[in-house]
Design a protein around this motif. Structure first.
Motif, PDB file in Angstrom:
ATOM      1  N   LEU A 249      31.688  -0.066  46.598  1.00 21.99           N
ATOM      2  CA  LEU A 249      32.294  -1.063  45.717  1.00 21.99           C
ATOM      3  C   LEU A 249      32.058  -0.712  44.256  1.00 21.99           C
ATOM      4  O   LEU A 249      32.958  -0.841  43.413  1.00 21.99           O
ATOM      5  N   LEU A 250      30.867  -0.236  43.938  1.00 22.22           N
ATOM      6  CA  LEU A 250      30.543   0.101  42.551  1.00 22.22           C
ATOM      7  C   LEU A 250      31.358   1.285  42.041  1.00 22.22           C
ATOM      8  O   LEU A 250      31.926   1.235  40.948  1.00 22.22           O
ATOM      9  N   ILE A 251      31.428   2.365  42.802  1.00 20.04           N
ATOM     10  CA  ILE A 251      32.148   3.532  42.281  1.00 20.04           C
ATOM     11  C   ILE A 251      33.652   3.288  42.239  1.00 20.04           C
ATOM     12  O   ILE A 251      34.353   3.846  41.391  1.00 20.04           O
ATOM     13  N   GLU A 252      34.154   2.436  43.121  1.00 12.98           N
ATOM     14  CA  GLU A 252      35.590   2.121  43.092  1.00 12.98           C
ATOM     15  C   GLU A 252      35.934   1.213  41.910  1.00 12.98           C
ATOM     16  O   GLU A 252      37.096   1.116  41.526  1.00 12.98           O
ATOM     17  N   ALA A 253      34.930   0.568  41.354  1.00 16.76           N
ATOM     18  CA  ALA A 253      35.148  -0.249  40.163  1.00 16.76           C
ATOM     19  C   ALA A 253      35.134   0.588  38.897  1.00 16.76           C
ATOM     20  O   ALA A 253      35.446   0.094  37.814  1.00 16.76           O
ATOM     21  N   GLY A 254      34.753   1.860  39.017  1.00 13.79           N
ATOM     22  CA  GLY A 254      34.636   2.714  37.853  1.00 13.79           C
ATOM     23  C   GLY A 254      35.865   3.568  37.612  1.00 13.79           C
ATOM     24  O   GLY A 254      36.869   3.488  38.315  1.00 13.79           O
TER      25      GLY A 254
ATOM     26  N   ARG B   4      32.175  19.420  46.958  1.00 15.16           N
ATOM     27  CA  ARG B   4      33.054  19.373  45.799  1.00 15.16           C
ATOM     28  C   ARG B   4      32.511  18.389  44.773  1.00 15.16           C
ATOM     29  O   ARG B   4      32.184  17.252  45.094  1.00 15.16           O
ATOM     30  N   ASP B   5      32.412  18.833  43.541  1.00 13.73           N
ATOM     31  CA  ASP B   5      31.910  18.002  42.444  1.00 13.73           C
ATOM     32  C   ASP B   5      33.090  17.334  41.757  1.00 13.73           C
ATOM     33  O   ASP B   5      33.932  17.992  41.158  1.00 13.73           O
TER      34      ASP B   5
ATOM     35  N   LEU C 161      39.065   9.776  42.191  1.00  9.17           N
ATOM     36  CA  LEU C 161      38.665   9.737  43.582  1.00  9.17           C
ATOM     37  C   LEU C 161      39.835  10.104  44.489  1.00  9.17           C
ATOM     38  O   LEU C 161      40.995   9.889  44.133  1.00  9.17           O
ATOM     39  N   GLU C 162      39.489  10.630  45.656  1.00  5.31           N
ATOM     40  CA  GLU C 162      40.513  10.913  46.658  1.00  5.31           C
ATOM     41  C   GLU C 162      40.927   9.597  47.298  1.00  5.31           C
ATOM     42  O   GLU C 162      40.106   8.845  47.791  1.00  5.31           O
TER      43      GLU C 162
ATOM     44  N   MET D 246      32.768  11.929  48.301  1.00  3.21           N
ATOM     45  CA  MET D 246      33.180  12.960  49.247  1.00  3.21           C
ATOM     46  C   MET D 246      34.300  12.498  50.178  1.00  3.21           C
ATOM     47  O   MET D 246      34.982  13.323  50.780  1.00  3.21           O
ATOM     48  N   PHE D 247      34.495  11.168  50.303  1.00  2.00           N
ATOM     49  CA  PHE D 247      35.396  10.643  51.328  1.00  2.00           C
ATOM     50  C   PHE D 247      36.574   9.898  50.712  1.00  2.00           C
ATOM     51  O   PHE D 247      36.439   9.283  49.649  1.00  2.00           O
ATOM     52  N   PRO D 248      37.743   9.906  51.388  1.00  2.00           N
ATOM     53  CA  PRO D 248      38.892   9.105  50.916  1.00  2.00           C
ATOM     54  C   PRO D 248      38.632   7.621  51.127  1.00  2.00           C
ATOM     55  O   PRO D 248      37.760   7.227  51.917  1.00  2.00           O
TER      56      PRO D 248
END
Length: 443
Positions: free
Chosen positions: A144-149, A434-435, A441-442, A373-375
């Motif tokens: 949830l946090l990284i998808e908010a970024g 992969r960095d 994001l994928e 790393m994941f979609p």
């Protein structure tokens, strides 16, 4: 038009801020509930495993702490899949409820003297329940946090998850230190050790209330053209069975992510959670002083974690993970040697503080790299699987392994060798991951 636009931006900013607070606060409460057990390992060992020797009580107690990690992979799979299907918010609300239930069982559990062998059985079951909850919490909240970024600040937001762990650990260590200082040994053995678990029950409704108020849609999705908006058959299958999708379509990523997790988790559970017990049992440092080491580690994690996340957005996640890990491998043995040669409060706090800085520098970008790393369709599930398996196998039993190694070898420096080996092996995954620093994001 302009005023409407500004109002919309402000509303979005408020929703995102609420989302971040809810995710991190709830995670801090979870880690307080889950990890406070480790700070009372010696007391719990005496109360629930009294028929064993002093060494047996300690080993049984820290092994019971590790048992909680056995359920993490299952919790990660079940709750992670639930988060990918039903949403991140309901999954995070569920984890707090389960963690509170585990706290209830431990806080109210009769001792061995009262009901015999059933007492440790209750404790083990409660730890299994807490482990199931924690396994799902990290996947849902970090995702949830990284998808908010955005590509420019995703590392910083992801680091908030790790920083919030520091808050939980600090509160747990502080509570243990206060109780140990203010209560007599008899009072601590009688009822004082139950206080932090009962506090965990009381604060759980607060976390659940906050999480129910967040707007999950504050986490923006990537933009697509008309063709990209059409779900592929693979995406539909992932939505129906995210666990199978991770194992079938992203098995190599999951294996690399699990390997990457080992370095951070072993360092964390030895430096942050085992060190107070090590200082009390092996180095004979007074308990209140030893527990301050856990507080120092938690505070350092809270302060350095966001800095590491910010740096990872500007440098590279891979580089910021690799070089602090090299420093851990090089420095942890001399640090243990220096501490054990003349153990006192100053050396203990300097050792734990310094190693915690290195831990935060590498763990914060690592916890962001894992969900990257994941979609999206399987992101929470993938993150939960790799994190919970790595933590369950190597982190959860780090204290038990360290205790056993000291007994088997007669060498107080044996835990340092264990950390060095795990961190070095974990670095082998980095060149193959992969960095996505500064990249979308994928989806």
């Amino acid at each position: 038009m302009n005023s409407v636009s500004v109002a919309g931006v402000r509303k979005g900013q408020l929703s995102r801020a609420q989302l971040i607070v809810a995710a991190t606060l709830g995670n801090a409460l979870e880690f307080f509930d889950f990890t406070v057990y480790s700070f009372f390992a010696l007391t719990i060992g005496k109360l629930f495993f009294p028929t064993m020797s002093s060494y047996g009580q300690l080993l049984a107690s820290v092994a019971t702490f590790g048992v909680g990690f056995v359920m993490r992979p299952l919790g990660g799979v079940v709750i992670g899949a639930y988060a990918d299907r039903a949403g991140r918010k309901p999954a995070m609300t569920l984890t707090i409820f389960l963690m509170a239930l585990g706290c209830t069982l431990i806080g109210l559990a009769p001792t061995y003297a009262q009901i015999g062998i059933a007492a440790p059985v209750i404790i083990v079951f409660a730890r299994l329940l807490q482990g199931f909850s924690a396994g799902g919490e990290v996947g849902a909240s970090t995702t949830l946090l990284i998808e908010a970024g955005t590509p420019a600040n995703r590392g910083l937001l992801g680091s908030m998850q790790f920083a919030s762990q520091g808050v939980g650990v600090s509160l747990g260590a502080l509570t243990a230190a206060v109780l140990t200082t203010c209560l007599t040994p008899a009072a601590l053995m009688s009822w004082g050790w139950r206080v932090p678990f009962l506090l965990g029950i009381a604060i759980a409704p607060i976390g659940m209330w906050i999480r129910r108020r967040i707007d999950e849609q504050a986490a923006p999705r990537a933009h697509h053209d008309a063709n990209a908006q059409m779900k592929s058959a693979q995406t539909k299958n992932a939505a129906r069975a995210p666990v199978l999708a991770v194992l079938r379509d992203h098995g190599a990523r999951a294996a690399l992510g699990t390997l990457l997790t080992i370095g951070s988790t072993v360092t964390a559970y030895v430096v942050t959670f085992y060190m107070p017990t090590y200082a009390i049992h092996e180095l004979k440092v007074p308990a209140p002083t030893a527990l301050l080491a856990g507080l120092v580690s938690g505070v350092v994690t809270f302060l350095v974690g966001p800095l590491a996340g910010w740096l990872s957005d500007r440098l590279s996640r891979r580089a910021l993970i690799f070089w602090p890990r090299v420093a851990v491998v090089v420095l942890i043995y001399p640090a243990f040697l220096w501490l054990s040669s003349a153990p006192d409060a100053a050396r203990l706090l300097i050792t734990v503080g310094g190693l915690s800085v290195l831990l935060a520098l590498q763990a914060a970008p690592s916890i962001t790299m894992l969900p990257e790393m994941f979609p999206r369709a399987v992101r929470a599930t993938g993150m939960a699987i790799v994190y919970s398996i790595g933590v369950a196998i190597f982190g959860g039993f780090a204290q038990a392994i360290a205790t056993w190694l000291i007994k088997a070898t007669g060498n107080l420096l044996a835990p340092a060798w264990y950390v060095m080996a795990c961190v070095a092996i974990s670095c082998l995954a980095l060149p193959f991951i992969r960095d996505l620093t500064g990249k979308p994001l994928e989806d």
